[in-house]
Design an enzyme around this catalytic site. Structure first.
Site, short mmCIF file in Angstrom:
data_model
loop_
_atom_site.label_atom_id
_atom_site.label_comp_id
_atom_site.label_asym_id
_atom_site.label_seq_id
_atom_site.Cartn_x
_atom_site.Cartn_y
_atom_site.Cartn_z
N SER A 156 0.84 -1.31 0.06
CA SER A 156 0.09 -0.14 -0.04
C SER A 156 0.96 1.13 0.08
O SER A 156 0.45 2.26 -0.31
CB SER A 156 -0.98 -0.08 1.09
OG SER A 156 -0.20 0.20 2.42
N LYS B 154 -12.34 -1.18 0.18
CA LYS B 154 -11.50 -0.27 -0.89
C LYS B 154 -12.47 -0.26 -2.22
O LYS B 154 -13.30 0.29 -2.31
CB LYS B 154 -10.20 -0.77 -0.84
CG LYS B 154 -9.36 -0.66 0.46
CD LYS B 154 -7.85 -0.92 0.38
CE LYS B 154 -7.12 -0.54 1.82
NZ LYS B 154 -7.72 -1.15 3.12
N HIS C 13 -5.36 -4.29 -1.72
CA HIS C 13 -5.27 -3.22 -2.66
C HIS C 13 -5.02 -3.79 -3.88
O HIS C 13 -4.26 -3.32 -5.07
CB HIS C 13 -3.98 -2.41 -2.39
CG HIS C 13 -4.09 -1.54 -0.98
ND1 HIS C 13 -4.43 -0.22 -1.13
CD2 HIS C 13 -4.03 -1.85 0.19
CE1 HIS C 13 -4.72 0.18 -0.03
NE2 HIS C 13 -4.05 -0.61 1.00
#
Lengths: 434, 82
Positions: free
Chosen positions: A209, A268, A237
């Site tokens: 990240s 996310k 991610h």
């Protein structure tokens, strides 16, 4: 009981000061820590968003100030689905048909048909054998190791894995060893060193990240097969947009379906609300369902969120349009930043760190960008290594070209102010320190 | 059985390779744990390396942060179990 005895048990508050459980001495322990955080310039301040999460947001910062319209380039809203009308509609329907909360953990009376459906859909999406939901990916990572491993086993993790993985590993009695970031030779040495352990688990982030780099998942799979180890990859991610159909780093690396344990988040790209899961080998998921403490002792994801994530999966299954747009936006953003003379971390992911090396410079640039209408946050030690301060930008399919070009224009304006455009790392450090 | 100096060299090489930056100036007496170069997790893996390499077993109660705080003390500890 006589009246005389009852009276003797009463406390006369008018004469005696009641004992304080939260004494001045206790309070000082915490105020000292808060003061130290402030003195180090590390005190985190929240910025209050008065709008939905999107490319254009309205922010109150500092607290009490008039709200300001800014372009958001620091959200994990990679696919721009956080406020997508179809997702919101599905969430409303979920609220109407399945209610607001479950008031129970999963194994008592907290499992609905839609929880089972989301587990089935995630299994299909990730190409695994089974899936179990958790309240968050932090909880998935906190619970998975302790459920699966004992002191007879070893966990070998990349040195830059996410803090939630580190915490989960600490909660487990297995031996823990590390290998240098993305260094396959070093990992192989560690696999040889721990060859006699009952079980071996290699742990990685799919996409890291802070730097935005990607794990070499194909090489990790090969090494794990060679040394009879399991592979765990945190895809938080990556899920939804890495790989040609957004299935994540295993798809990008040509090993879709070969990772033993995937943990990921719905907080996310996959709608951005909350929740996470462990997905992988059938027996592993079954054992998590029996033993993983965050699953056993907390409510699972609320029905309204489950309904939203199911719609997100519908959208992703129908078309790759959003991940394709994100890819185009990322290529453009990386290209124009580099051409403008900024130093960025090379890569292909939408996490694009603009390197400034000095913590104060990162804070100053972030503040000036905000003044110019661009919301991008500075990161510095201890979040990233000392001397690696940066502005972390994150691109979204919700960005239009004009968002990116306007952001670039403001970056250039601020970059000129600090005279960092076209400068080398050494030149920036010489001027601002490390 | 290895000599103390040979032991120290092996340990120093391992620590530099594992934990130190290329330009880190590490000696036999440099503090490892108290300086923060090695944390408790890393100490476990260093103990494991020594046990596998020298086919010994170091009791957990002897593998203290003090005993692992520099290359010399680690070498002396290993010598006790060879």
């Amino acid at each position: 009981m006589t009246a005389r005895v009852v009276n003797s048990l009463r406390v006369d508050n008018s004469k005696k000061k009641p004992p304080m459980s939260y004494s001045d001495k206790t309070k000082k322990v915490y105020t000292d820590q808060l003061d130290a955080i402030s003195a180090a310039g590390l005190f985190k301040q929240e910025r209050f968003i008065h709008s939905s999460q999107a490319a254009d947001i309205e922010v109150e910062f500092p607290a009490g100030s008039v709200t300001k319209k800014v372009i958001n380039i620091c959200a994990n809203n990679y696919l721009g689905l956080s406020s997508h009308p179809d997702v919101i509609k599905a969430a409303h329907e979920g609220l109407d048909t399945r209610g607001y909360g479950m008031s129970s953990v999963r194994f008592i009376c907290g499992t609905q048909d839609i929880h089972r459906e989301l587990e089935r859909r995630m299994t299909e999406f990730l190409g695994t054998e089974d899936t179990i939901l958790f309240p968050s990916c932090m909880d998935a990572n906190a619970g998975v190791f302790e459920a699966l491993l004992t002191q007879d086993d070893v966990i070998i993790s990349d040195r830059l894995v996410h803090a939630s993985l580190v915490d989960g590993i600490r909660l487990c009695s297995a031996m823990h060893d590390t290998f240098k970031h993305s260094n396959m030779e070093h990992l192989e040495e560690k696999l040889q060193l721990h060859a006699d352990k009952r079980l071996k688990v290699v742990v990685n982030d799919g996409v890291y990240s802070m730097d935005g780099d990607m794990a070499k998942v194909d090489q990790l799979v090969a090494l794990c097969e060679k040394y009879d180890a399991m592979l765990l990859v945190d895809e938080s991610h990556a899920s939804g947009f890495i790989g040609k159909t957004g299935r994540g780093t295993p798809e990008h690396c040509g090993v879709h379906g070969k990772v033993d344990i995937i943990t990921t988040t719905f907080g996310k790209a996959l709608g951005g609300a909350s929740g996470g899961c462990v997905s992988g080998r059938k027996e592993i998921v079954q054992l998590c369902r029996q033993k993983a403490r965050p699953y056993l002792f907390s409510n699972t994801i609320a029905p309204v969120v489950v309904s939203g994530v199911l719609k997100v999966l519908d959208i992703l299954s129908e078309s790759t349009e959003r991940r394709d747009k994100l890819e185009r936006n990322t290529i453009l953003w990386r290209k124009v930043l580099s051409e403008a003379g900024f130093i960025i971390k090379e890569g292909i992911t939408p996490i694009v760190p603009v390197m400034l090396f000095n913590a104060k410079l990162a804070q100053d640039v972030s503040r000036d960008l905000y003044e110019e209408g661009i919301y991008a946050v500075g990161f510095f030690f201890p979040v990233v290594p000392n001397g690696q301060a940066r502005i972390r930008t994150q691109i979204s399919a919700g960005h239009e070209t004009n968002h990116l070009l306007k952001s670039l224009d403001r970056f250039i304006k601020v970059g000129k102010k600090y005279d960092i455009l076209g400068k080398t790392k050494e030149e920036i450090i010489e001027r601002y320190g490390q | 059985m290895p000599e103390i100096n040979e032991l120290k060299e092996v340990i120093l090489k391992y620590v530099i390779n594992e934990y130190a930056e290329e330009d880190y100036n590490l000696t036999y007496d440099s503090p490892l744990i108290s300086s923060g170069l090695i944390d408790s997790f890393s100490m476990v893996s260093l103990k494991r390396f020594l046990e596998v390499k020298y086919k010994i077993s170091i009791p957990d109660d002897k593998a203290t942060p003090e005993a692992f705080d520099n290359v010399t003390t680690i070498a002396n500890l290993v010598l006790n179990y060879l």
